[in-house]
Design a protein around this motif. Structure first.
Motif, PDB file in Angstrom:
ATOM      1  N   ARG A 132      44.634  52.869  46.837  1.00 33.17           N
ATOM      2  CA  ARG A 132      44.773  51.509  46.301  1.00 33.17           C
ATOM      3  C   ARG A 132      44.259  50.454  47.284  1.00 33.17           C
ATOM      4  NH1 ARG A 132      49.316  48.299  46.556  1.00 33.17           N
ATOM      5  NH2 ARG A 132      49.312  48.150  44.279  1.00 33.17           N
ATOM      6  N   LYS A 133      44.256  50.769  48.593  1.00 34.12           N
ATOM      7  CA  LYS A 133      43.711  49.819  49.569  1.00 34.12           C
ATOM      8  C   LYS A 133      42.204  49.668  49.393  1.00 34.12           C
ATOM      9  CE  LYS A 133      47.181  50.280  53.233  1.00 34.12           C
ATOM     10  NZ  LYS A 133      47.414  50.673  54.656  1.00 34.12           N
ATOM     11  N   VAL A 134      41.527  50.787  49.123  1.00 33.28           N
ATOM     12  CA  VAL A 134      40.081  50.762  48.896  1.00 33.28           C
ATOM     13  C   VAL A 134      39.769  49.957  47.637  1.00 33.28           C
ATOM     14  CG1 VAL A 134      38.051  52.166  48.309  1.00 33.28           C
ATOM     15  CG2 VAL A 134      39.642  52.943  50.084  1.00 33.28           C
ATOM     16  N   ALA A 135      40.538  50.218  46.574  1.00 30.87           N
ATOM     17  CA  ALA A 135      40.337  49.514  45.305  1.00 30.87           C
ATOM     18  C   ALA A 135      40.639  48.027  45.461  1.00 30.87           C
ATOM     19  CB  ALA A 135      41.220  50.118  44.219  1.00 30.87           C
ATOM     20  N   GLY A 136      41.767  47.722  46.102  1.00 33.91           N
ATOM     21  CA  GLY A 136      42.165  46.329  46.290  1.00 33.91           C
ATOM     22  C   GLY A 136      41.159  45.559  47.118  1.00 33.91           C
ATOM     23  N   ARG A 137      40.647  46.207  48.178  1.00 32.80           N
ATOM     24  CA  ARG A 137      39.642  45.575  49.026  1.00 32.80           C
ATOM     25  C   ARG A 137      38.366  45.312  48.227  1.00 32.80           C
ATOM     26  NH1 ARG A 137      40.436  48.530  53.619  1.00 32.80           N
ATOM     27  NH2 ARG A 137      39.055  50.140  52.867  1.00 32.80           N
ATOM     28  N   GLY A 138      38.010  46.244  47.347  1.00 24.93           N
ATOM     29  CA  GLY A 138      36.829  46.067  46.501  1.00 24.93           C
ATOM     30  C   GLY A 138      36.979  44.876  45.575  1.00 24.93           C
ATOM     31  N   GLY A 139      38.145  44.765  44.919  1.00 24.93           N
ATOM     32  CA  GLY A 139      38.401  43.634  44.033  1.00 24.93           C
ATOM     33  C   GLY A 139      38.418  42.318  44.786  1.00 24.93           C
ATOM     34  N   LEU A 140      38.991  42.337  46.003  1.00 22.03           N
ATOM     35  CA  LEU A 140      39.054  41.140  46.849  1.00 22.03           C
ATOM     36  C   LEU A 140      37.650  40.694  47.268  1.00 22.03           C
ATOM     37  CD1 LEU A 140      40.948  39.191  48.497  1.00 22.03           C
ATOM     38  CD2 LEU A 140      40.712  40.818  50.379  1.00 22.03           C
ATOM     39  N   LEU A 141      36.841  41.653  47.719  1.00 18.31           N
ATOM     40  CA  LEU A 141      35.470  41.347  48.129  1.00 18.31           C
ATOM     41  C   LEU A 141      34.657  40.796  46.959  1.00 18.31           C
ATOM     42  CD1 LEU A 141      34.666  44.462  50.368  1.00 18.31           C
ATOM     43  CD2 LEU A 141      34.759  42.079  51.139  1.00 18.31           C
ATOM     44  N   GLY A 142      34.830  41.408  45.798  1.00 19.50           N
ATOM     45  CA  GLY A 142      34.120  40.948  44.602  1.00 19.50           C
ATOM     46  C   GLY A 142      34.498  39.520  44.253  1.00 19.50           C
ATOM     47  N   GLY A 143      35.803  39.218  44.321  1.00 22.98           N
ATOM     48  CA  GLY A 143      36.277  37.868  44.025  1.00 22.98           C
ATOM     49  C   GLY A 143      35.723  36.844  44.999  1.00 22.98           C
ATOM     50  N   LEU A 144      35.677  37.206  46.285  1.00 22.00           N
ATOM     51  CA  LEU A 144      35.141  36.300  47.304  1.00 22.00           C
ATOM     52  C   LEU A 144      33.642  36.072  47.118  1.00 22.00           C
ATOM     53  CD1 LEU A 144      37.032  37.567  50.493  1.00 22.00           C
ATOM     54  CD2 LEU A 144      37.420  35.433  49.243  1.00 22.00           C
ATOM     55  N   MET A 145      32.909  37.143  46.775  1.00 23.59           N
ATOM     56  CA  MET A 145      31.467  36.998  46.537  1.00 23.59           C
ATOM     57  C   MET A 145      31.200  36.118  45.316  1.00 23.59           C
ATOM     58  SD  MET A 145      29.572  40.597  47.495  1.00 23.59           S
ATOM     59  CE  MET A 145      30.695  41.750  46.701  1.00 23.59           C
ATOM     60  N   LEU A 146      32.020  36.277  44.294  1.00 26.20           N
ATOM     61  CA  LEU A 146      31.894  35.413  43.117  1.00 26.20           C
ATOM     62  C   LEU A 146      32.092  33.952  43.506  1.00 26.20           C
ATOM     63  CD1 LEU A 146      33.821  37.311  40.285  1.00 26.20           C
ATOM     64  CD2 LEU A 146      31.441  36.554  40.189  1.00 26.20           C
ATOM     65  N   GLY A 147      33.125  33.719  44.305  1.00 27.04           N
ATOM     66  CA  GLY A 147      33.416  32.359  44.754  1.00 27.04           C
ATOM     67  C   GLY A 147      32.279  31.773  45.571  1.00 27.04           C
ATOM     68  N   ILE A 148      31.700  32.588  46.468  1.00 29.53           N
ATOM     69  CA  ILE A 148      30.574  32.124  47.292  1.00 29.53           C
ATOM     70  C   ILE A 148      29.395  31.747  46.405  1.00 29.53           C
ATOM     71  CG2 ILE A 148      28.829  32.870  48.968  1.00 29.53           C
ATOM     72  CD1 ILE A 148      31.103  34.581  50.255  1.00 29.53           C
ATOM     73  N   LEU A 149      29.129  32.564  45.380  1.00 26.41           N
ATOM     74  CA  LEU A 149      28.039  32.259  44.448  1.00 26.41           C
ATOM     75  C   LEU A 149      28.286  30.942  43.713  1.00 26.41           C
ATOM     76  CD1 LEU A 149      27.029  35.673  42.807  1.00 26.41           C
ATOM     77  CD2 LEU A 149      25.529  34.085  44.012  1.00 26.41           C
ATOM     78  N   ILE A 150      29.522  30.744  43.284  1.00 27.31           N
ATOM     79  CA  ILE A 150      29.877  29.494  42.593  1.00 27.31           C
ATOM     80  C   ILE A 150      29.618  28.300  43.519  1.00 27.31           C
ATOM     81  CG2 ILE A 150      31.777  28.110  41.638  1.00 27.31           C
ATOM     82  CD1 ILE A 150      33.020  30.753  40.653  1.00 27.31           C
ATOM     83  N   VAL A 151      30.082  28.409  44.763  1.00 25.28           N
ATOM     84  CA  VAL A 151      29.914  27.325  45.741  1.00 25.28           C
ATOM     85  C   VAL A 151      28.427  27.046  45.989  1.00 25.28           C
ATOM     86  CG1 VAL A 151      30.242  26.675  48.158  1.00 25.28           C
ATOM     87  CG2 VAL A 151      32.140  27.705  46.877  1.00 25.28           C
ATOM     88  N   LEU A 152      27.632  28.118  46.202  1.00 26.77           N
ATOM     89  CA  LEU A 152      26.210  27.956  46.498  1.00 26.77           C
ATOM     90  C   LEU A 152      25.457  27.318  45.332  1.00 26.77           C
ATOM     91  CD1 LEU A 152      25.297  31.313  48.320  1.00 26.77           C
ATOM     92  CD2 LEU A 152      25.850  29.102  49.338  1.00 26.77           C
ATOM     93  N   ILE A 153      25.698  27.841  44.126  1.00 27.04           N
ATOM     94  CA  ILE A 153      25.011  27.299  42.945  1.00 27.04           C
ATOM     95  C   ILE A 153      25.428  25.851  42.710  1.00 27.04           C
ATOM     96  CG2 ILE A 153      24.741  27.484  40.425  1.00 27.04           C
ATOM     97  CD1 ILE A 153      25.050  30.513  40.729  1.00 27.04           C
ATOM     98  N   ASN A 154      26.724  25.577  42.896  1.00 30.74           N
ATOM     99  CA  ASN A 154      27.236  24.217  42.689  1.00 30.74           C
ATOM    100  C   ASN A 154      26.593  23.230  43.661  1.00 30.74           C
ATOM    101  OD1 ASN A 154      29.101  22.231  41.548  1.00 30.74           O
ATOM    102  ND2 ASN A 154      30.124  22.335  43.528  1.00 30.74           N
ATOM    103  N   ILE A 155      26.503  23.602  44.941  1.00 31.56           N
ATOM    104  CA  ILE A 155      25.883  22.720  45.947  1.00 31.56           C
ATOM    105  C   ILE A 155      24.407  22.489  45.611  1.00 31.56           C
ATOM    106  CG2 ILE A 155      25.176  22.516  48.369  1.00 31.56           C
ATOM    107  CD1 ILE A 155      27.719  24.058  49.129  1.00 31.56           C
ATOM    108  N   ALA A 156      23.707  23.575  45.249  1.00 29.38           N
ATOM    109  CA  ALA A 156      22.276  23.467  44.932  1.00 29.38           C
ATOM    110  C   ALA A 156      22.043  22.524  43.758  1.00 29.38           C
ATOM    111  CB  ALA A 156      21.710  24.854  44.627  1.00 29.38           C
ATOM    112  N   MET A 157      22.862  22.651  42.727  1.00 27.35           N
ATOM    113  CA  MET A 157      22.674  21.820  41.532  1.00 27.35           C
ATOM    114  C   MET A 157      23.122  20.379  41.781  1.00 27.35           C
ATOM    115  SD  MET A 157      23.321  24.261  38.245  1.00 27.35           S
ATOM    116  CE  MET A 157      25.097  24.199  38.374  1.00 27.35           C
ATOM    117  N   PHE A 158      24.175  20.207  42.557  1.00 23.93           N
ATOM    118  CA  PHE A 158      24.652  18.861  42.884  1.00 23.93           C
ATOM    119  C   PHE A 158      23.578  18.105  43.682  1.00 23.93           C
ATOM    120  CE2 PHE A 158      27.063  15.795  45.473  1.00 23.93           C
ATOM    121  CZ  PHE A 158      27.784  15.145  44.482  1.00 23.93           C
ATOM    122  N   ALA A 159      22.920  18.831  44.617  1.00 25.20           N
ATOM    123  CA  ALA A 159      21.890  18.221  45.452  1.00 25.20           C
ATOM    124  C   ALA A 159      20.672  17.788  44.643  1.00 25.20           C
ATOM    125  CB  ALA A 159      21.467  19.191  46.558  1.00 25.20           C
TER     126      ALA A 159
END
Length: 351
Positions: free
Chosen positions: A213-240
């Motif tokens: 479950r640690k491997v699975a949980g870490r995978g879900g956590l990493l995926g969520g963080l990568m999604l968030g980073i993408l949202i932030v990057l796209i948002n900054i690019a479009m705002f600019a």
């Protein structure tokens, strides 16, 4: 750690459909709220990370090949039925939206009849689903770093070619008529809600492919963080570059084309890749809800359901997005509440 990255990458690939990668969803749920969009993006990142971790671990705990067991586990007999129906409906609906979106993309890129583009996506989706689930996870995960690379290029371009002040950007962003919610917080929560409603089933199934479950949980956590980073990057690019993409249907594609026509083509390929990822994940999760992947009729079911999905996609991309996504966000809140309650119940045992 490799398995965690595979799960995380597949989670991103699953959630990032055409609307996300094109920037249209980010515009509606984040950028249109101006400077507050950054706070909304951070809230969404934290929510995706927590929910990704929790759902992947639930899949591991129950060692399931379908979302059904987990949904009834966290929702109980009565709420579980509602969640099961809602998620199953959206799995099919979102996959069909991707088929229609492929048709629209082929038409916009090459002037080809949308039906041809839809047939192409249906065929490669069916062929992919005839593979086993681990191969599917690997395939979906492969597209994620490619997309993140292109988005990063667009971000750098947007920041270094910014030609209006932040105050002007803020004013133009708030003037957008496409805001999907009344305020930035509701926009962020709705965005997480309808994406989790769509992606929960496959994430649960991915969690069920590992025993730790640690491997699975870490995978879900990493995926969520990568999604968030993408949202932030796209948002900054479009705002600019809000003055450039004002009123454009596919903002990131417009920015990519401004850098160079080749980058525009690469972004178009990324969009099709994201549609493919989402279609594969949603259709697989929908099918295993009714028939086990090792059942003798599983492959037959994939073909039949794929053909039904193609027929449904003929309704049209815009119409389908309006009908499927409009109800998804609010109904997804029920799933999020159920996951939080389940996590709180386990908290005393963890501590």
């Amino acid at each position: 750690m490799k398995k965690s990255w595979q799960i995380g990458g597949a989670f991103v690939g699953l959630i990032v459909g055409a609307g996300f990668a094109s920037g249209q969803e980010i515009m509606q749920y984040f950028t249109s709220f101006g400077l507050y969009s950054m706070v909304g993006a951070i809230v969404a990142t934290l929510a995706f990370a927590f929910l990704g971790m929790s759902l992947a671990q639930l899949g591991t705990d129950l060692q399931t090949t379908s979302h059904k067991e987990v949904i009834y586990h966290i929702g109980g007999r009565y709420v579980g039925i509602i969640l099961d129906i809602v998620i199953t409906f959206f799995l099919f609906g979102v996959a069909v939206v991707m088929f229609a979106g492929s048709g629209s993309t082929f038409h916009q890129m090459f002037g080809i009849n949308p039906v041809v583009g839809s047939i192409f996506m249906v065929v490669i989706t069916i062929l992919t689903l005839l593979l086993n689930v681990n191969k599917i996870i690997n395939l979906i995960a492969l597209v994620t770093p490619y997309l993140m690379g292109i988005i990063f290029i667009i971000l750098i371009y947007s920041i270094f070619t910014m030609d209006i002040s932040i105050a002007e950007q803020n004013t133009l962003a708030k003037a957008q008529s496409s805001a999907a919610a009344s305020n930035w917080l509701m926009g962020a929560l709705l965005y997480v809600s309808y994406n989790i409603a769509a992606g929960a089933a496959m994430l649960i199934v991915m969690g069920g492919t590992v025993k730790d479950r640690k491997v699975a949980g870490r995978g879900g956590l990493l995926g969520g963080l990568m999604l968030g980073i993408l949202i932030v990057l796209i948002n900054i690019a479009m705002f600019a570059k809000i003055n450039v993409i004002d009123g454009v249907a596919m903002p990131t594609l417009e920015l990519a084309k401004q850098i160079h026509p080749i980058v525009g083509v690469l972004m178009s390929i990324a969009l099709l890749g994201m549609m493919y990822n989402t279609a594969v994940g949603m259709f697989y999760s929908f099918t295993v809800r009714f028939i086990a992947p090792d059942h003798q009729y599983f492959k037959v079911a994939i073909v039949v359901i794929g053909l039904i999905g193609f027929a449904a996609s003929l309704v049209g991309f815009t119409t389908l997005v309006g009908k499927v996504y409009s109800t998804m966000g609010y109904l997804g809140f029920a799933l999020i509440v159920a996951v939080i309650i389940s996590w709180l119940r386990k908290l005393p045992k963890t501590l």
